[in-house]
Design a protein around this motif. Structure first.
Motif, short mmCIF file in Angstrom:
data_model
loop_
_atom_site.label_atom_id
_atom_site.label_comp_id
_atom_site.label_asym_id
_atom_site.label_seq_id
_atom_site.Cartn_x
_atom_site.Cartn_y
_atom_site.Cartn_z
N ALA A 273 35.96 56.72 32.86
CA ALA A 273 36.74 55.61 33.43
C ALA A 273 38.09 56.12 33.90
CB ALA A 273 36.91 54.50 32.39
N SER A 274 38.71 56.94 33.06
CA SER A 274 40.03 57.47 33.42
C SER A 274 39.91 58.32 34.69
CB SER A 274 40.55 58.30 32.24
OG SER A 274 41.83 58.79 32.52
N ARG B 271 48.88 60.21 37.51
CA ARG B 271 48.05 60.19 38.72
C ARG B 271 48.87 59.59 39.87
NH1 ARG B 271 44.57 55.34 36.19
NH2 ARG B 271 45.93 53.67 36.79
N ASP C 134 46.73 59.03 32.93
CA ASP C 134 46.90 57.70 33.50
C ASP C 134 48.31 57.51 34.09
OD1 ASP C 134 44.32 57.15 32.70
OD2 ASP C 134 44.87 55.91 30.98
N ARG D 126 31.39 51.15 26.00
CA ARG D 126 32.34 51.41 24.91
C ARG D 126 32.15 52.79 24.30
NH1 ARG D 126 36.37 48.81 26.30
NH2 ARG D 126 35.54 46.98 27.31
N SER E 185 39.27 56.17 37.77
CA SER E 185 40.42 55.28 38.04
C SER E 185 41.53 56.01 38.79
CB SER E 185 40.95 54.68 36.74
OG SER E 185 41.68 55.63 36.01
N GLY F 259 45.28 45.77 31.59
CA GLY F 259 44.97 46.98 32.35
C GLY F 259 46.11 47.97 32.34
N ARG F 260 46.28 48.65 33.46
CA ARG F 260 47.35 49.65 33.56
C ARG F 260 48.32 49.34 34.71
NH1 ARG F 260 44.25 50.72 30.08
NH2 ARG F 260 43.82 52.70 29.07
N ASP F 261 47.81 48.63 35.72
CA ASP F 261 48.60 48.39 36.94
C ASP F 261 48.57 46.91 37.31
OD1 ASP F 261 45.91 48.22 37.55
OD2 ASP F 261 46.16 48.99 39.58
N ILE F 262 48.38 46.05 36.33
CA ILE F 262 48.23 44.62 36.65
C ILE F 262 49.58 44.07 37.13
CG2 ILE F 262 47.40 42.37 35.84
CD1 ILE F 262 45.32 44.75 35.88
N TYR G 86 36.50 49.53 35.26
CA TYR G 86 36.54 50.97 35.54
C TYR G 86 35.49 51.72 34.72
CZ TYR G 86 40.70 50.28 38.31
OH TYR G 86 41.56 49.87 39.29
N ARG G 87 35.31 51.28 33.49
CA ARG G 87 34.30 51.91 32.64
C ARG G 87 32.91 51.76 33.25
NH1 ARG G 87 35.58 52.92 27.15
NH2 ARG G 87 37.83 52.73 26.84
N ARG H 129 44.89 61.13 27.76
CA ARG H 129 44.62 59.99 28.63
C ARG H 129 45.94 59.34 29.08
NH1 ARG H 129 41.12 55.28 28.28
NH2 ARG H 129 41.07 55.23 26.02
N ARG I 96 40.07 52.26 43.14
CA ARG I 96 41.02 51.19 42.82
C ARG I 96 40.96 50.09 43.88
NH1 ARG I 96 43.43 53.00 38.46
NH2 ARG I 96 44.48 51.00 38.30
N THR J 296 40.30 44.64 32.50
CA THR J 296 40.01 45.40 33.73
C THR J 296 39.55 46.83 33.43
OG1 THR J 296 42.31 46.13 34.00
CG2 THR J 296 41.69 44.06 35.06
N GLY J 297 39.90 47.34 32.24
CA GLY J 297 39.42 48.66 31.86
C GLY J 297 37.89 48.69 31.84
O1 DC Z 1 41.67 50.02 28.84
P1 DC Z 1 40.53 51.04 28.82
O2 DC Z 1 40.78 52.13 27.83
O3 DC Z 1 39.19 50.40 28.65
O4 DC Z 1 40.56 51.71 30.28
C1 DC Z 1 39.72 52.76 30.65
C2 DC Z 1 40.39 53.61 31.72
O5 DC Z 1 40.48 52.88 32.93
C3 DC Z 1 41.81 54.07 31.40
O6 DC Z 1 41.83 55.45 31.10
C4 DC Z 1 42.61 53.84 32.63
C5 DC Z 1 41.73 53.08 33.56
N1 DC Z 1 42.29 51.80 33.96
C6 DC Z 1 43.08 51.76 35.07
O7 DC Z 1 43.35 52.79 35.66
N2 DC Z 1 43.57 50.58 35.52
C7 DC Z 1 43.30 49.45 34.88
N3 DC Z 1 43.79 48.29 35.37
C8 DC Z 1 42.51 49.46 33.71
C9 DC Z 1 42.02 50.66 33.26
#
Ligand code: DC
Length: 225
Positions: free
Chosen positions: A99-100, A187, A184, A91, A103, A129-132, A38-39, A180, A109, A34-35
């Motif tokens: 992306a950060s 927020r 992350d 990348r 996001s 991801g971060r919030d899955i 956002y990227r 980061r 979101r 999922t990152g």
């Molecule tokens: O996993 P990554 O480094 O490719 O993610 C890039 C940015 O996207 C990371 O700084 C936080 C955000 N992100 C997010 O907020 N929620 C997600 N589910 C995935 C990534």
């Protein structure tokens, strides 16, 4: 086996993508990064000359962003931005920051939520991801929160970049990762945090193979072999 979803969250560089990809291949599930989504949003906004940190510059651009993804036979997730393959472009190091930034915007979101849930409804997924586990798939059958020390994560990223022929500075990478992590997890919108029912896996002292073994054991315990 019945339909299942596996949620993998954690900070940057904890090994989520390598492990989630390897786990998905082992289980025959679909790996969803999922990152990367956002990227792709960050890349579009930056290319348009927008400031990714400013909601008023990002939000008017959302309707022009059409993101699709597909998976090759090798399980690699390719990302398309308005039809253009941006798998490699997203990348680039600068895109991590974009992306950060995007996001952290709640409307961004929300814009991406349906897409992620639809993939999970249609496939058995290992979604990273971060919030899955907390927001996107709160009912996921397995939730893992993957972490590692900031020093280990910086070292891994440094090695990755060196392998690509770049000459990165380790201290700078460590600072960027720490920044980061902070952004992350502080927020207001869906901050990075461990779901209450997630299993914590710290890979600081484990190599990839050992981490995969530990991860697979967690998964087997919940959804069977
Ligand atoms: O996993 P990554 O480094 O490719 O993610 C890039 C940015 O996207 C990371 O700084 C936080 C955000 N992100 C997010 O907020 N929620 C997600 N589910 C995935 C990534």
């Amino acid at each position: 086996m019945k339909h299942y979803n596996i949620a993998m969250d954690g900070p940057a560089g904890a090994g989520k993508s390598s492990l989630a990809k390897a786990l998905a291949a082992k289980l025959g599930a679909l790996y969803v990064d999922t990152g990367a989504i956002y990227r792709t949003v960050g890349l579009y906004v930056a290319r348009q000359g927008g400031d990714c940190g400013k909601a008023e510059e990002v939000l008017p651009k959302l309707p022009d962003i059409h993101i699709t993804l597909d998976h090759g036979p090798d399980g690699l997730q390719r990302m398309y931005l308005n039809g253009e393959d941006v798998t490699t472009a997203i990348r680039e190091n600068a895109v991590s920051r974009y992306a950060s930034q995007v996001s952290a915007i709640p409307e961004v979101r929300a814009f991406l939520l349906d897409m992620q849930r639809k993939l999970a409804a249609e496939h058995n997924v290992v979604m990273d991801g971060r919030d899955i586990g907390t927001v996107v798939l709160p009912e996921a059958e397995v939730k893992v929160f993957l972490t590692a020390s900031v020093e280990q994560r910086a070292l891994r990223r440094w090695k990755e970049l060196c392998a690509k022929g770049e000459s990165p500075d380790l201290a700078t990478i460590q600072e960027e990762i720490a920044q980061r992590d902070y952004d992350d997890s502080h927020r207001a919108a869906a901050p990075l945090r461990q779901a209450e029912d997630a299993v914590l896996l710290d890979t600081s002292a484990l190599n990839l193979e050992e981490s995969l073994e530990a991860l697979h054991a967690i998964v087997k315990e919940r959804i069977g072999p």
